[in-house]
Scaffold this motif. Structure first.
Motif, PDB file in Angstrom:
ATOM      1  N   CYS A 205     -23.604  29.039  -1.628  1.00  0.00           N
ATOM      2  CA  CYS A 205     -23.996  28.559  -0.340  1.00  0.00           C
ATOM      3  C   CYS A 205     -23.183  28.261   0.528  1.00  0.00           C
ATOM      4  CB  CYS A 205     -25.301  28.682   0.528  1.00  0.00           C
ATOM      5  SG  CYS A 205     -26.691  30.175  -0.574  1.00  0.00           S
ATOM      6  N   LEU A 206     -22.468  26.912   0.007  1.00  0.00           N
ATOM      7  CA  LEU A 206     -21.220  26.666   0.989  1.00  0.00           C
ATOM      8  C   LEU A 206     -20.008  27.261   0.634  1.00  0.00           C
ATOM      9  CD1 LEU A 206     -22.665  22.616  -0.350  1.00  0.00           C
ATOM     10  CD2 LEU A 206     -22.948  23.453   2.223  1.00  0.00           C
ATOM     11  N   ILE A 207     -19.852  27.766  -1.035  1.00  0.00           N
ATOM     12  CA  ILE A 207     -18.899  28.067  -1.297  1.00  0.00           C
ATOM     13  C   ILE A 207     -18.655  29.667   0.017  1.00  0.00           C
ATOM     14  CG2 ILE A 207     -17.166  29.526  -2.933  1.00  0.00           C
ATOM     15  CD1 ILE A 207     -18.035  27.382  -5.143  1.00  0.00           C
ATOM     16  N   SER A 208     -19.422  30.512  -0.330  1.00  0.00           N
ATOM     17  CA  SER A 208     -19.464  31.619   0.712  1.00  0.00           C
ATOM     18  C   SER A 208     -19.430  31.276   2.360  1.00  0.00           C
ATOM     19  CB  SER A 208     -20.946  31.997   0.521  1.00  0.00           C
ATOM     20  OG  SER A 208     -22.178  31.531   1.830  1.00  0.00           O
ATOM     21  N   ALA A 209     -18.862  30.218   2.426  1.00  0.00           N
ATOM     22  CA  ALA A 209     -19.261  29.998   3.798  1.00  0.00           C
ATOM     23  C   ALA A 209     -17.529  29.184   3.960  1.00  0.00           C
ATOM     24  CB  ALA A 209     -19.597  28.093   4.743  1.00  0.00           C
ATOM     25  N   GLU A 210     -16.827  29.181   3.161  1.00  0.00           N
ATOM     26  CA  GLU A 210     -15.690  28.747   3.122  1.00  0.00           C
ATOM     27  C   GLU A 210     -15.165  30.315   2.695  1.00  0.00           C
ATOM     28  OE1 GLU A 210     -12.525  25.806   0.427  1.00  0.00           O
ATOM     29  OE2 GLU A 210     -14.876  25.138   0.194  1.00  0.00           O
ATOM     30  N   LEU A 211     -15.766  31.206   2.258  1.00  0.00           N
ATOM     31  CA  LEU A 211     -15.170  32.491   1.744  1.00  0.00           C
ATOM     32  C   LEU A 211     -14.986  32.995   3.013  1.00  0.00           C
ATOM     33  CD1 LEU A 211     -16.394  33.712  -1.191  1.00  0.00           C
ATOM     34  CD2 LEU A 211     -14.458  32.556  -0.828  1.00  0.00           C
ATOM     35  N   VAL A 212     -16.046  33.455   4.393  1.00  0.00           N
ATOM     36  CA  VAL A 212     -15.781  33.899   5.342  1.00  0.00           C
ATOM     37  C   VAL A 212     -13.987  32.918   6.537  1.00  0.00           C
ATOM     38  CG1 VAL A 212     -16.570  33.474   7.681  1.00  0.00           C
ATOM     39  CG2 VAL A 212     -18.086  33.557   6.158  1.00  0.00           C
ATOM     40  N   VAL A 213     -14.209  31.422   5.819  1.00  0.00           N
ATOM     41  CA  VAL A 213     -13.123  30.808   6.528  1.00  0.00           C
ATOM     42  C   VAL A 213     -11.721  31.714   5.966  1.00  0.00           C
ATOM     43  CG1 VAL A 213     -11.421  29.128   6.766  1.00  0.00           C
ATOM     44  CG2 VAL A 213     -14.132  29.129   6.862  1.00  0.00           C
ATOM     45  N   LYS A 214     -11.659  31.610   4.657  1.00  0.00           N
ATOM     46  CA  LYS A 214     -10.528  32.434   4.108  1.00  0.00           C
ATOM     47  C   LYS A 214     -10.420  33.648   3.977  1.00  0.00           C
ATOM     48  CE  LYS A 214      -9.444  31.195  -0.553  1.00  0.00           C
ATOM     49  NZ  LYS A 214      -9.734  30.748  -1.926  1.00  0.00           N
ATOM     50  N   ARG A 215     -11.129  34.878   4.208  1.00  0.00           N
ATOM     51  CA  ARG A 215     -11.329  36.047   4.954  1.00  0.00           C
ATOM     52  C   ARG A 215     -10.280  36.132   5.849  1.00  0.00           C
ATOM     53  NH1 ARG A 215     -11.825  41.145   3.429  1.00  0.00           N
ATOM     54  NH2 ARG A 215     -13.601  40.135   1.841  1.00  0.00           N
ATOM     55  N   LEU A 216     -11.019  35.041   6.748  1.00  0.00           N
ATOM     56  CA  LEU A 216     -10.939  35.251   8.882  1.00  0.00           C
ATOM     57  C   LEU A 216      -9.037  34.844   8.750  1.00  0.00           C
ATOM     58  CD1 LEU A 216     -13.905  34.382  10.499  1.00  0.00           C
ATOM     59  CD2 LEU A 216     -12.895  36.558  10.411  1.00  0.00           C
ATOM     60  N   ARG A 217      -8.410  33.787   7.605  1.00  0.00           N
ATOM     61  CA  ARG A 217      -7.365  33.461   7.479  1.00  0.00           C
ATOM     62  C   ARG A 217      -6.534  34.721   7.264  1.00  0.00           C
ATOM     63  NH1 ARG A 217      -7.315  26.710   5.611  1.00  0.00           N
ATOM     64  NH2 ARG A 217      -8.630  26.171   7.146  1.00  0.00           N
ATOM     65  N   GLY A 218      -7.300  35.541   6.076  1.00  0.00           N
ATOM     66  CA  GLY A 218      -6.426  35.828   5.645  1.00  0.00           C
ATOM     67  C   GLY A 218      -6.079  35.652   4.042  1.00  0.00           C
ATOM     68  N   ASP A 219      -6.296  34.573   4.217  1.00  0.00           N
ATOM     69  CA  ASP A 219      -6.266  33.732   2.545  1.00  0.00           C
ATOM     70  C   ASP A 219      -6.870  34.515   1.256  1.00  0.00           C
ATOM     71  OD1 ASP A 219      -6.068  32.065   0.847  1.00  0.00           O
ATOM     72  OD2 ASP A 219      -7.263  30.343   2.279  1.00  0.00           O
ATOM     73  N   VAL A 220      -5.833  34.816   0.264  1.00  0.00           N
ATOM     74  CA  VAL A 220      -6.569  35.699  -0.583  1.00  0.00           C
ATOM     75  C   VAL A 220      -6.322  34.553  -2.204  1.00  0.00           C
ATOM     76  CG1 VAL A 220      -6.238  38.125   0.291  1.00  0.00           C
ATOM     77  CG2 VAL A 220      -3.694  36.351  -1.164  1.00  0.00           C
ATOM     78  N   SER A 221      -6.158  33.133  -1.632  1.00  0.00           N
ATOM     79  CA  SER A 221      -5.604  32.100  -3.018  1.00  0.00           C
ATOM     80  C   SER A 221      -7.450  32.031  -3.735  1.00  0.00           C
ATOM     81  CB  SER A 221      -5.759  31.092  -2.408  1.00  0.00           C
ATOM     82  OG  SER A 221      -6.824  30.254  -1.011  1.00  0.00           O
ATOM     83  N   THR A 222      -7.119  31.847  -4.875  1.00  0.00           N
ATOM     84  CA  THR A 222      -8.625  32.102  -5.773  1.00  0.00           C
ATOM     85  C   THR A 222      -9.373  30.456  -5.872  1.00  0.00           C
ATOM     86  OG1 THR A 222      -7.540  31.407  -7.847  1.00  0.00           O
ATOM     87  CG2 THR A 222      -8.231  33.529  -6.783  1.00  0.00           C
ATOM     88  N   GLY A 223      -8.557  29.106  -4.795  1.00  0.00           N
ATOM     89  CA  GLY A 223      -9.253  28.078  -5.672  1.00  0.00           C
ATOM     90  C   GLY A 223      -9.718  28.094  -4.219  1.00  0.00           C
TER      91      GLY A 223
END
Length: 554
Positions: free
Chosen positions: A518-536
């Motif tokens: 669930c903590l990672i899912s929150a980080e994935l929201v940030v990555k989605r908004l940034r357009g960050d497609v990295s995997t780390g």
């Protein structure tokens, strides 16, 4: 309704910031709101219940304080990473203790109880004493588990799967045959090929339950879970998991999040949108806010971005009209829920040395036990494999002097017809009969003949409670099960395909079930908004960011 105002305004909030509404203040919602506020957005967090935490709640009575949900502190580096993104650390926020033994396992028929120690070397010696050659096999098994975990963490867990280009890396391509093998065989099969002792097989297979699945259905990729408890060990935050929730609430409010409890969201409100030129862009609406009910009245909160960390089935089928649902009811008819649970919160007079901080009770016929929970025709197992937590073994603050705090979790089918729990035997009949059976089972198996007579506080919690309190799909206690077709990119997107600027977080979206996920899912929201497609994971610490004017839609 109670609104918790931020203690200070974040320096990064500016005229380009988005108005963000996050729905649901469980682990996923708290983390998402905190990270987005840290990014410089103005965030309102709406929670149906009177307290934050979701499944990771707290309940107190007569001097006992119970964690109502999660009780295993695993993947500590993921939790620490979240706090570091917020400019602090787990060490600064929590008092963590390593448990040794990590847990005790009591078996059904004629098999010795096993205490699983905290260090890998000790576990290896233990397994060798149980089966000749098992120590060497375990070393290889744990090496494989660590490799799988590091690969998952580097390439899969932190990916939005918005692009598959990052997966075309040499390290992934080299391991494709192994990855394929791990995905296409079950965890149970993987373990049985390596160990003969039934106790070892069950110890290595049971982590599938943490993923809302069965060792007969979970892909063997998830043997990586054994790296977490047998290599890393099991930690406990003194004061209980409520201290983790309080720390997350604290950093969220300090970042500028406004938390409104007692706010039951009734709709995600949208405006019409001209579809994009791409045939893949099916979004015909854009979010404009959220309507919620509090104290018998409805209120509207405008928003440029909505993130629902509530149950995804509820979000899609109850908060959006049919034509805007990415995951409509017909989608869920083909999904497999994780188990529900009977939960018991027991205050017990006197000491219980027969139980460790964590104790597992395993039935002999596992296939039959799990078949009842996950089969086409479900029923409640009897006797059941179950889990008992006695945090008072470690933490004096959770029970009055001379008493023990006991939390029991029994995996059962995701079936709301089983009913609700209640106080002092006041739940639905089916739930209370099952509770009596479970108390009797623990009494007999653990050698506590007077357990029932020593209970001074008793509360039960059933599948209907999960549905009522958490809007949980089919009353599941965890979320969609981690079988192959519901893992990684098969689990679904964290972005609505129908509504612009509607994203998802929490256990029912990527990457999955449990506090770290669930903590990672929150980080994935940030990555989605940034357009960050990295995997780390995102770099630490996260700088405060001022949202640019005209920030692109999600």
């Amino acid at each position: 309704m109670r609104a918790e105002q931020p203690e200070r305004n974040p320096a990064g909030t500016g005229p380009g910031a988005k108005e963000v509404v996050v729905i649901g203040a469980g682990i996923g919602g708290l983390a998402t709101s905190a990270l987005l506020a840290r990014e410089g957005h103005r965030v309102t967090l709406l929670e149906k219940r009177d307290e934050v935490g979701g499944r990771a709640g707290s309940w107190e009575q007569d001097g006992f304080r119970f964690d109502t949900g999660p009780s295993w502190y695993l993947m500590p580096e993921v939790i620490d990473h979240f706090f570091k993104l917020m400019g602090t650390s787990a060490a600064q926020q929590l008092d963590l203790r390593k448990l040794d033994p990590g847990y005790r396992v009591i078996f059904q028929e004629g098999l010795d109880t096993v205490d699983v120690p905290a260090e890998r070397e000790a576990v290896t010696k233990l397994f060798e004493s149980m089966e000749a050659g098992a120590g060497e096999q375990l070393s290889a098994y744990l090496d494989s588990a660590e490799d799988a975990y590091e690969m998952a963490k580097k390439r899969f867990l932190y990916s939005t799967f918005e692009s598959f280009a990052p997966f075309l890396r040499p390290d992934v391509l080299r391991q494709l045959p192994r990855i394929g093998s791990l995905l296409l065989q079950s965890l149970n099969s993987f373990v049985e090929k390596r160990f003969r002792d039934p106790r070892i097989r069950q110890i290595l297979g049971y982590p599938a339950v943490f993923l809302g699945s069965s060792p007969f259905e979970a892909p063997s990729m998830y043997h990586l879970m054994s790296h977490l408890d047998l290599d890393d060990g099991v930690l406990y935050p003194m004061g209980g998991f409520t201290t983790l929730i309080e720390a997350m609430r604290r950093v969220a409010v300090e970042a500028g999040v406004e938390i409104r409890t007692g706010a039951d969201v009734v709709s995600i409100d949208t405006s019409a949108r001209t579809p994009g030129r791409s045939p893949l862009d099916r979004r015909s609406a854009v979010v404009r806010g959220v309507t919620y009910r509090a104290a018998g009245k409805q209120a509207f909160v405008p928003a440029d971005l909505v993130v629902s960390a509530a149950d995804l089935h509820h979000t899609e089928t109850a908060l959006l009209p049919g034509e805007l649902q990415t995951y409509p009811e017909k989608y869920w008819q083909k999904r497999v829920p994780g188990p529900s649970a009977l939960l018991l919160y027991l205050g017990v007079r006197g000491e219980l040395p027969q139980l460790e901080h964590h104790t597992l009770l395993f039935t002999s016929d596992w296939r039959e036990n799990f078949g009842r929970i996950f089969g086409k025709e479900t029923s409640v197992p009897s006797p059941a494999s179950l889990y008992v937590c006695r945090p008072s073994a470690t933490d004096d603050s959770v029970a009055p002097a001379g008493h023990e705090n006991v939390f029991v979790l029994v995996p059962i089918p995701a079936d709301v017809s089983i009913g609700r729990g209640g106080l002092e035997g006041g739940g639905d009949a089916r739930v209370e009969v099952l509770a009596d059976e479970v108390i009797g089972q623990i009494s007999a198996w653990a050698g506590i003949p007077d357990l029932a007579d020593r209970i001074v506080v008793r509360r039960s919690y059933g599948p209907q409670d999960f549905a009522d309190d958490l809007n949980a799909w089919r009353g599941t206690s965890l979320g969609p099960a981690h079988i192959l077709r519901q893992s990684a990119f098969f689990r679904g997107s964290n972005r609505s395909a129908r509504v612009e600027n509607l994203l998802y977080a929490g256990s029912s979206t990527i990457p999955g079930i449990g506090i770290p996920m669930c903590l990672i899912s929150a980080e994935l929201v940030v990555k989605r908004l940034r357009g960050d497609v990295s995997t780390g994971p995102l770099p630490e610490p996260a700088p405060r960011r001022r949202a640019p004017q005209g920030a692109r839609g999600a």
